[in-house]
Design an enzyme around this catalytic site. Structure first.
Site, PDB file in Angstrom:
ATOM      1  N   ASP A 273      65.874  15.971  14.105  1.00  0.00           N
ATOM      2  CA  ASP A 273      66.823  15.283  13.491  1.00  0.00           C
ATOM      3  C   ASP A 273      67.159  15.445  11.997  1.00  0.00           C
ATOM      4  O   ASP A 273      66.337  16.439  11.529  1.00  0.00           O
ATOM      5  CB  ASP A 273      67.007  13.778  13.781  1.00  0.00           C
ATOM      6  CG  ASP A 273      68.144  13.057  13.744  1.00  0.00           C
ATOM      7  OD1 ASP A 273      68.987  13.578  13.304  1.00  0.00           O
ATOM      8  OD2 ASP A 273      68.389  12.031  14.454  1.00  0.00           O
ATOM      9  N   GLU A 459      75.027   4.835  12.829  1.00  0.00           N
ATOM     10  CA  GLU A 459      73.599   4.967  12.426  1.00  0.00           C
ATOM     11  C   GLU A 459      73.225   3.682  11.601  1.00  0.00           C
ATOM     12  O   GLU A 459      73.943   2.559  12.055  1.00  0.00           O
ATOM     13  CB  GLU A 459      73.316   6.142  11.777  1.00  0.00           C
ATOM     14  CG  GLU A 459      73.601   7.350  12.568  1.00  0.00           C
ATOM     15  CD  GLU A 459      72.804   8.841  12.201  1.00  0.00           C
ATOM     16  OE1 GLU A 459      71.927   8.811  11.484  1.00  0.00           O
ATOM     17  OE2 GLU A 459      73.798   9.688  12.187  1.00  0.00           O
TER      18      GLU A 459
HETATM   19  C1  BGC Z   1      71.779  11.690  13.785  1.00  0.00           C
HETATM   20  C2  BGC Z   1      71.884  12.494  15.094  1.00  0.00           C
HETATM   21  C3  BGC Z   1      72.811  13.584  14.768  1.00  0.00           C
HETATM   22  C4  BGC Z   1      72.519  14.307  13.492  1.00  0.00           C
HETATM   23  C5  BGC Z   1      73.107  15.620  13.125  1.00  0.00           C
HETATM   24  C6  BGC Z   1      71.274  12.288  12.629  1.00  0.00           C
HETATM   25  O1  BGC Z   1      71.527  11.418  11.545  1.00  0.00           O
HETATM   26  O2  BGC Z   1      70.899  10.797  14.335  1.00  0.00           O
HETATM   27  O3  BGC Z   1      72.345  11.833  16.347  1.00  0.00           O
HETATM   28  O4  BGC Z   1      72.881  14.476  15.791  1.00  0.00           O
HETATM   29  O5  BGC Z   1      72.296  13.392  12.547  1.00  0.00           O
HETATM   30  O6  BGC Z   1      74.426  15.164  12.687  1.00  0.00           O
END
Ligand code: BGC
Length: 580
Positions: A273, A459
């Site tokens: 991630d 998030e």
């Molecule tokens: C998220 C992921 C995402 C990634 C790329 C992260 O902050 O947890 O779900 O795919 O960012 O954007």
């Protein structure tokens, strides 16, 4: 493809032939994912042999799909101009449709898809997402999220299908199949099962927090969807921000290497991630089994140098690097990237077409859950005098949740979408009144459709009680006022809750004549109207048990799951319909 490699070899043989020619720098390049802007210069992409590029929040690659494709064609040429001409992956967070592109078909978020319980529909939606993602230049999708959320305070509950392991497992399989196509057939894009593992079951629902489930519980409750995704041939799995019993998942060698790659026999790419290298112990991340790192926002140089030094000093075994690169190359061969490195121009005219929107509208209809319907308030009569109340009723951004055009979503309308009000107006035989903020002096109506909910978030911004703490488990005072005002008028009220999770709405359910849980519906607001007017029945079933009070949430996390002494307001699977 590199000229030295014959075309009649198996994928494994091609991978080995290519790997044998690669320098350490070329291998590390394959393991590197960057953004298409600001982190590194264009020449770095060529000189550092970058293997993949991510598009997410930030400047778009262009103003329309032609420009998006053109941008990725231009970047792909840089990769193809390198010694071994290994093409790049282009990845995108298309988590409910190609949601980074205004004008794409946007589906309900996974929580709504979980309410449909319709695996075929999930598969169709994923297939459409794949087409629209490819049409905008991508060949790697960072979806589906197959978390199993145990605490609705988590800001990502809506990205997951359900709190039920069984439902999540079935829909995970369907989603992978939809994105990638059938196992054994040529595929053109890879999907990503994320976030491995325990993202939804951190204590108190903290994004990136610590999950205290026992290993037995992790295997029993959280692993089955991953097993299903791997069996369906998922091309990648993303490591999670959370820790598992205090070990960061990005450094969890046992879970990533022994369990996922070993026991589950996952032969695809483990992708990190965001900025995981600097966040989770640098080379520990590689040694745990992560194959591709999102080396973004300033991590790029320290990552490339760090891995190089790690290998040269013996901290990272050469075999680990080779395993990573084999996996990456295998997926690139699998999607035919060496033969077809460029996006397909003919797909552009498929973006947001009616046929796709019809499937999204079907998903809206099947995802909304009827929680109360007193005195047959619903279905609405088409000739009734209706007032639609609240700005969520006429705002496609607000109805769609986070990861819609922007990472944190939109609070305005976006291209191609239909609002709930527009949908109601289309079917109503009588003029529909709109009261955006409850201030209109409306009296001569038969029924009020009051749309309330959660302003989009993504998030950790959506965590309740976390460090940002902008959200709450109850309606906002403004939305409570809308309900109070209209229930006090003595006209019939239908409350439509647009939210990413069950909220504590016990009181509002009592106040209203009818109550609908609509989740985040995406671009097709008309789907709501079609069910409210009875053109279609309600068939959505709750993908989560629905707590009745704020105290209930204390007993709904981590190892406790539902504390047996807590009675939910509605159990998992609840949902009324007209025919009952
Ligand atoms: C998220 C992921 C995402 C990634 C790329 C992260 O902050 O947890 O779900 O795919 O960012 O954007």
């Amino acid at each position: 493809m590199s000229k030295e490699i014959k075309t009649d070899l198996t994928i494994e043989q091609k991978v080995e032939a290519l790997l044998a020619q690669m320098t350490l720098e070329e291998k590390i390049g394959q393991m590197t994912q960057v953004r298409h802007f600001d982190d590194i210069s264009i020449s770095d992409i060529r000189d550092k042999f970058i293997g993949s590029i991510i598009h997410t929040q930030g400047p778009t690659p262009g103003n329309n799909a032609f420009e998006w494709q053109a941008k990725f064609v231009q970047l792909q040429w840089l990769a193809l101009s390198t010694r071994l001409a290994i093409p790049m992956f282009f990845g995108v967070d298309a988590v409910h449709g190609q949601n980074t592109y205004a004008g794409a078909t946007i589906f309900p978020h996974n929580i709504g898809m979980g309410a449909t319980r319709n695996a075929k529909l999930v598969e169709n939606a994923a297939a459409i997402t794949a087409i629209e993602a490819r049409a905008t230049g991508f060949n790697w999708i960072f979806s589906p999220c197959i978390a199993i959320p145990y605490n609705e305070k988590w800001g990502r509950v809506y990205e997951a299908f359900s709190e039920s392991t069984e439902i999540t497992t079935e829909l995970a399989k369907a989603s992978v199949r939809g994105h990638q196509g059938e196992l054994g057939k040529q595929i053109s894009l890879i999907a990503t099962a994320k976030h491995f593992i325990g993202d939804g079951s951190t204590d108190f629902g903290v994004e990136g927090g610590n999950t205290t489930l026992s290993e037995e519980e992790v295997f029993k409750r959280l692993l089955p969807p991953y097993r299903a995704a791997v069996e369906a041939g998922v091309g990648s799995v993303m490591a999670s921000f959370n820790s598992l019993n205090e070990v960061p998942m990005h450094a969890h060698r046992k879970m990533i290497t022994d369990v996922l790659k070993g026991q589950l026999k996952f032969d695809g790419i483990v992708v990190s991630d965001w900025k995981a290298y600097s966040r989770f112990g640098e080379n520990e991340v590689i040694n745990a089994g992560v194959d591709v790192v999102m080396a973004v926002e300033g991590d790029f140089n320290m990552y490339v140098e760090g891995v190089r030094n790690g290998v040269l000093s013996g901290v990272i075994p050469q075999e680990r690097i080779d395993d990573a690169v084999r996996r990456i190359l295998k997926q690139k061969f699998r999607i035919g990237l060496f033969d077809n490195p460029f996006p397909d121009l003919t797909l552009i005219n498929k973006i947001g077409i009616q046929e796709h929107r019809d499937v999204a509208r079907q998903a809206v209809r099947e995802s909304i859950v009827l929680l109360k319907n007193q005195n047959n308030t619903l279905p609405l009569k088409k000739n009734a005098k209706i007032v639609v109340v609240g700005e969520f009723g006429n705002n496609s951004g607000l109805q769609s949740g986070g990861w819609t055009i922007n990472w944190q979503g939109m609070t305005e309308n976006y291209a191609g979408a239909t609002t709930i009000l527009e949908g109601i107006k289309k079917l109503a035989k009588h003029e529909v009144v709109y009261d955006a903020d409850g201030s209109a002096n409306v009296s001569d109506v038969d029924v009020a459709v009051i749309v309330v909910g959660e302003t989009p978030y993504a998030e950790l911004f959506g965590d309740i009680g976390g460090i940002i703490n902008k959200y709450q488990l109850t309606l906002t005072p403004e939305h409570q006022l809308l309900v109070d005002k209209y229930t006090a008028k003595g006209i019939r009220t239908v409350v439509v809750l647009v939210s990413g999770r069950p909220l504590v709405v016990t009181k509002q359910i009592e106040q209203a004549d009818a109550f609908v849980a609509a989740w985040f519906i995406g671009s097709e607001g008309a789907g709501i109207a079609e069910v409210l007017f009875g053109d279609y029945d309600f068939i959505g079933k709750l993908p989560h048990s629905w707590p009745k009070s704020e105290e209930d949430y204390q007993g709904k996390y981590g190892p406790n799951f539902w504390d047996d002494t807590i009675e939910p307001l509605f159990p998992l699977g609840f949902g009324l319909s007209y025919n009952k």
